[in-house]
Scaffold this motif. Structure first.
Motif, short mmCIF file in Angstrom:
data_model
loop_
_atom_site.label_atom_id
_atom_site.label_comp_id
_atom_site.label_asym_id
_atom_site.label_seq_id
_atom_site.Cartn_x
_atom_site.Cartn_y
_atom_site.Cartn_z
N ALA A 42 0.99 -1.56 -0.20
CA ALA A 42 0.03 0.07 0.16
C ALA A 42 1.07 1.55 -0.17
O ALA A 42 0.55 2.33 -0.76
N PHE A 43 2.16 1.30 1.07
CA PHE A 43 2.77 2.53 0.85
C PHE A 43 3.56 2.29 -0.07
O PHE A 43 3.47 3.85 -0.84
N ALA A 44 3.95 1.16 -1.26
CA ALA A 44 4.37 1.80 -2.47
C ALA A 44 3.71 1.73 -3.73
O ALA A 44 3.54 3.30 -4.75
N ILE A 45 2.49 1.10 -3.65
CA ILE A 45 1.88 1.91 -4.60
C ILE A 45 0.88 3.46 -4.46
O ILE A 45 0.75 4.11 -4.89
N GLY A 46 0.70 4.01 -3.18
CA GLY A 46 0.30 4.99 -2.75
C GLY A 46 1.31 6.33 -2.38
O GLY A 46 1.04 7.30 -3.28
N LYS A 47 2.46 5.80 -2.18
CA LYS A 47 3.59 7.21 -2.23
C LYS A 47 4.32 6.57 -2.90
O LYS A 47 5.64 7.55 -3.55
N GLY A 48 4.48 5.66 -3.81
CA GLY A 48 5.50 5.30 -4.80
C GLY A 48 7.06 5.16 -3.83
O GLY A 48 7.68 5.48 -4.32
N SER A 49 7.17 4.72 -2.73
CA SER A 49 8.56 4.93 -2.00
C SER A 49 8.46 3.84 -1.35
O SER A 49 7.50 3.57 -0.93
N LYS A 50 9.77 2.89 -0.49
CA LYS A 50 10.01 2.64 0.37
C LYS A 50 10.62 2.88 1.51
O LYS A 50 10.61 2.57 2.57
N GLY A 51 9.34 3.95 1.74
CA GLY A 51 8.83 4.32 3.25
C GLY A 51 8.83 3.43 4.41
O GLY A 51 8.81 3.60 5.89
N PHE A 52 7.39 2.77 3.10
CA PHE A 52 6.98 1.67 5.01
C PHE A 52 8.65 0.13 5.22
O PHE A 52 8.97 0.57 6.74
N CYS A 53 9.76 -0.11 4.55
CA CYS A 53 10.47 -0.36 4.49
C CYS A 53 11.25 0.40 5.05
O CYS A 53 11.98 -0.10 6.72
N ASN A 54 11.78 1.72 5.27
CA ASN A 54 13.25 2.38 6.13
C ASN A 54 13.02 2.53 7.22
O ASN A 54 13.31 2.86 8.33
N ARG A 55 11.07 3.16 7.39
CA ARG A 55 10.96 3.31 8.71
C ARG A 55 10.14 1.94 10.00
O ARG A 55 10.00 1.63 10.62
#
Ligand code: SF4
Length: 192
Positions: A42-55
């Motif tokens: 969901a993070f990757a689809i919504g934000k296009g980032s690996k923010g979930f993995c990073n934090r």
């Protein structure tokens, strides 16, 4: 040595411990693992980032805590072949195939063509009796999914911990199927 600043999300590893403990006492809690499954996507689809993995990933935080803070990691480099596309994509496809197989097993129990198997299967091979964690409180297919999903979660957690012990603390993240999938989604969103 300079201490790394701690944030609230550095403690999300606690969720990993709680999750596996709850699944030990009642297998139906395994369903909660779907949160960890869908949030990175969901993070990757919504934000296009690996923010979930990073934090925010509880497993990533658990490996960091055990490997870096507690010093259980040898902190060696992984072999190059483990970082390569062939291994990472191959492992992701294998993992997805095993996930599909688990769903098929659930489907068979749903249709009554297979019996509920009250086992947790480690490394897709070793059946560990787990009937103590299920009292027959629900539809058999609901329990079958829980046993299968807990097996995947526990197997990948053990792989992650072994990789942390032998290599750098978060080496599992290099070939984690969720990480590979989120990376592919981010690349697709960025048009690369
Ligand atoms: S790569 Fe996997 S284990 Fe690592 S932070 Fe991302 S989802 Fe979590």
């Amino acid at each position: 040595m300079k201490q790394q600043k701690q944030h609230w999300y550095n403690y999300l590893w606690i969720w990993s411990v709680i999750y596996f403990a709850m699944g030990f006492f009642h297998i139906l809690f395994a369903w909660l693992g779907l949160i960890s499954f869908f949030l990175p996507l969901a993070f990757a689809i919504g934000k296009g980032s690996k923010g979930f993995c990073n934090r925010y990933c509880d497993r990533g935080q658990l490996l960091r805590m055990l490997g870096s803070q507690k010093g259980f990691s040898r902190k060696k480099d992984m072999p190059e072949w483990m970082k390569g596309k062939f291994f990472r994509y191959g492992f992701m496809l294998f993992f997805l195939a095993m996930f599909g197989n688990m769903l098929f097993g659930t489907y068979q129990v749903f249709h009554g063509v297979a019996n509920l198997r009250e086992v947790v299967t480690l490394f897709w091979t070793f059946d560990v009796p787990w009937q103590f964690a299920y009292g027959g409180a629900t539809e058999p297919w609901v329990a079958q999914f829980a046993f299968g999903f807990y097996s995947l979660m526990l197997t990948s957690a053990i792989l992650g911990i072994l990789t942390m012990l032998f290599y750098k603390p978060r080496s599992w993240c290099v070939y984690c199927p969720m990480g590979t999938m989120t990376q592919l989604i981010c690349k697709a969103k960025a048009g690369r």
